[in-house]
Design an enzyme around this catalytic site. Sequence first.
Site, PDB file in Angstrom:
ATOM      1  N   TYR A 101       0.843  -1.197   0.000  1.00  0.00           N
ATOM      2  CA  TYR A 101       0.000   0.000   0.000  1.00  0.00           C
ATOM      3  C   TYR A 101       0.879   1.247   0.000  1.00  0.00           C
ATOM      4  CZ  TYR A 101      -3.858  -3.159   1.137  1.00  0.00           C
ATOM      5  OH  TYR A 101      -4.779  -4.167   1.095  1.00  0.00           O
ATOM      6  N   CYS A 157      -6.273  -4.781  -7.906  1.00  0.00           N
ATOM      7  CA  CYS A 157      -6.122  -4.454  -6.492  1.00  0.00           C
ATOM      8  C   CYS A 157      -5.678  -5.671  -5.672  1.00  0.00           C
ATOM      9  CB  CYS A 157      -7.400  -3.840  -5.936  1.00  0.00           C
ATOM     10  SG  CYS A 157      -8.890  -4.789  -6.222  1.00  0.00           S
ATOM     11  N   HIS A 158      -5.839  -6.881  -6.219  1.00  0.00           N
ATOM     12  CA  HIS A 158      -5.354  -8.076  -5.515  1.00  0.00           C
ATOM     13  C   HIS A 158      -3.827  -8.091  -5.424  1.00  0.00           C
ATOM     14  CE1 HIS A 158      -5.421  -9.185  -9.800  1.00  0.00           C
ATOM     15  NE2 HIS A 158      -4.400  -9.980  -9.515  1.00  0.00           N
ATOM     16  N   GLU A 197      -1.134 -16.002 -10.691  1.00  0.00           N
ATOM     17  CA  GLU A 197      -0.202 -15.144 -11.430  1.00  0.00           C
ATOM     18  C   GLU A 197       1.236 -15.608 -11.258  1.00  0.00           C
ATOM     19  OE1 GLU A 197      -0.756 -10.951 -10.850  1.00  0.00           O
ATOM     20  OE2 GLU A 197      -2.888 -11.064 -11.334  1.00  0.00           O
ATOM     21  N   ASN A 251     -12.551  -0.019  -5.694  1.00  0.00           N
ATOM     22  CA  ASN A 251     -12.247  -0.386  -7.079  1.00  0.00           C
ATOM     23  C   ASN A 251     -13.440  -1.093  -7.722  1.00  0.00           C
ATOM     24  OD1 ASN A 251     -11.185  -1.327  -9.492  1.00  0.00           O
ATOM     25  ND2 ASN A 251      -9.699  -2.705  -8.552  1.00  0.00           N
TER      26      ASN A 251
END
Length: 198
Positions: free
Chosen positions: A131, A162-163, A189, A154
Amino acid sequence: MASRLVPNVSSKEGESQCEEKHAVLLSPVGKLEISGCETGLHEIKLPKMSVLPSGRAESSAACEVCEGAEEMTEPLKQCTAWLRAYFCEPARMASLPVPAFHHPLLRRDSFTRQVLWTLLRDVKFGEAVSYKQLAVLAGNSRAARAVGGAMRSNPIPIIIPCHRVICSSGQSGNYGGGNLMKEWLLSHEKLQKEKLAY
């Protein structure tokens, strides 16, 4: 699915309306509800995950539109193609356009908008950022809490990733789709990025 009229946020004071269309995409993490108009994507609603999908973060499950395919606007078609690539063929993502966005939050000049656009532009597939790091990238090093607020609001999760925003301690932090989904997306990912590297 039915369409509905919503204010066209690119016009002044709601002078015109846009016709919002809806579709549901069956994905490895459950049913994703997407909505948008001819101008752009309005929202992606995530299911809450209570258990992890089988197969770890493998993306063998197909991504198919199961509702609303007959009424899809071009931005919704682009969104489903992008999400299909994200889950099933990440190597194709770079060649696909990100759909246009048409949510009021993304059209107003605000720090939240700046944070979300910075996240989309700068934090790539398989990467994570804290963050605080995202606050610095967005131009205000003291705004880590405001970044958290931007993540909560979001409207286009997964596409605006945002993940990928985690705590400075390395813990995953909160997520609108639940912590299980956030962990699954990050694992997906990481696994896909490793596969692409070979």
